[in-house]
Write a protein that holds these residues in place. Structure first.
Motif, PDB file in Angstrom:
ATOM      1  N   ARG A  18      -7.993  23.463 -36.537  1.00  0.00           N
ATOM      2  CA  ARG A  18      -8.671  22.487 -37.397  1.00  0.00           C
ATOM      3  C   ARG A  18      -9.370  21.415 -36.569  1.00  0.00           C
ATOM      4  O   ARG A  18     -10.494  21.010 -36.884  1.00  0.00           O
ATOM      5  CB  ARG A  18      -7.678  21.859 -38.373  1.00  0.00           C
ATOM      6  N   ILE A  21     -12.512  23.324 -34.897  1.00  0.00           N
ATOM      7  CA  ILE A  21     -13.213  24.357 -35.664  1.00  0.00           C
ATOM      8  C   ILE A  21     -14.681  24.442 -35.253  1.00  0.00           C
ATOM      9  O   ILE A  21     -15.268  25.542 -35.240  1.00  0.00           O
ATOM     10  CB  ILE A  21     -13.079  24.121 -37.187  1.00  0.00           C
ATOM     11  N   CYS A  43      -1.475  25.482 -37.365  1.00  0.00           N
ATOM     12  CA  CYS A  43      -1.992  25.319 -38.724  1.00  0.00           C
ATOM     13  C   CYS A  43      -1.269  26.247 -39.694  1.00  0.00           C
ATOM     14  O   CYS A  43      -1.273  27.465 -39.491  1.00  0.00           O
ATOM     15  CB  CYS A  43      -3.491  25.640 -38.717  1.00  0.00           C
ATOM     16  N   PRO A  49      -8.934  26.922 -41.725  1.00  0.00           N
ATOM     17  CA  PRO A  49     -10.330  26.647 -42.105  1.00  0.00           C
ATOM     18  C   PRO A  49     -11.164  27.914 -42.290  1.00  0.00           C
ATOM     19  O   PRO A  49     -12.146  28.157 -41.574  1.00  0.00           O
ATOM     20  CB  PRO A  49     -10.830  25.794 -40.944  1.00  0.00           C
TER      21      PRO A  49
END
Length: 269
Positions: A18, A21, A43, A49
């Protein structure tokens, strides 16, 4: 040669998917691997994402994540089949995921780092690392007996096995990631499946080759005190298939970078 006749696989310890990204999508845009394997995504699966990754053209995603630690994922622009995970050492750590792309079974690993003290008697993290490598060797040894399926192993394996996989062989012999006991276990994993060390096909063993540089160094490029912790292996079914390997050192200089550089290999199928 048509795209269907090759498989381009990248591996990258992203150190928070994240947070970085934009780095992920930049790599996908600039280098267009068929498959990108990420480690240390940090994550949980429900916060991954996916939207940005799918917008980049990578609609096939398999992941195994947990909050704040570890985590692995495979992103692909070609269909993925037979996705699964394996747990090691009786723990629920998210350190492995596999899937098949273009008929090649891809294993993505994040091997435990092992802490600072290279003594399993006093350091539980180091003991965990050695056990993890032992279980990898056992698992792949059994897999070799069952099938000749083309396989690729990638990931942050957290061992720099060769003399020139570290900036100073003598100074790092007692430093976790290059100790003789780790190297021995690492070599047992390689031998268990007759794995081919793909980057060393293109960079001879007597030349320095690194993929990780510590955040502690103010000028990592000038000091170049690196280690090769990120690996790509191929099974004997892919012997002679590797066409190229790149370590994208420039990515280590991107804004707020991971301390690892991506490694990309292309195979003829």
């Amino acid at each position: 040669m048509p795209k269907s006749a090759t498989l381009k696989v990248a591996t990258w310890n992203i150190n928070s998917v994240r947070l970085r990204i934009n780095h992920v999508t930049r790599l996908l845009d600039e280098h267009a691997p068929d498959v990108l394997c990420l480690q240390e995504t940090k994550c949980p699966d429900d916060l991954f994402p996916e939207k940005a990754i799918k917008a980049a053209g990578y609609e096939h995603i398999v992941k195994s994540g947990q909050k704040g630690y570890h985590g692995v994922a495979i992103l692909s622009r070609v269909p993925l089949e037979n996705a699964s995970v394996k747990r090691f050492c009786g723990k629920e750590d998210c350190r492995h995921i596999q899937a098949t792309a273009k008929g090649v079974e891809i294993h993505n690993f994040y091997v435990p780092a092992g802490g600072d003290e290279p003594d399993p008697e006093v350091n539980e993290k180091f003991a965990h690392k050695l056990q993890f490598l032992d279980e990898m060797a056992d698992w792949f040894g059994k897999a070799k007996q069952k099938t000749t399926t083309p396989r690729v192993v990638v990931g942050d394996l957290n061992v720099a096995p060769l003399e020139h996989d570290v900036w100073s062989h003598k100074q790092l012999l007692k430093v976790v990631s290059h100790t003789p006991v780790e190297v021995e276990r690492f070599e047992q994993v390689l031998a268990a499946h007759d794995w081919i060390d793909v980057p060393r096909l293109f960079t001879p063993a007597d030349e320095k080759l690194f993929s990780w540089w510590s955040y502690r160094s103010k000028d990592w490029a000038a000091s170049n005190r690196g280690r090769r912790l990120d690996h790509i292996w191929a099974s004997q079914a892919l012997d002679g298939a590797a066409k190229s390997v790149q370590t994208l050192t420039d990515a280590r200089s991107w804004e707020k970078p991971s301390d690892h550089a991506p490694v990309i290999a292309e195979f003829a199928l």
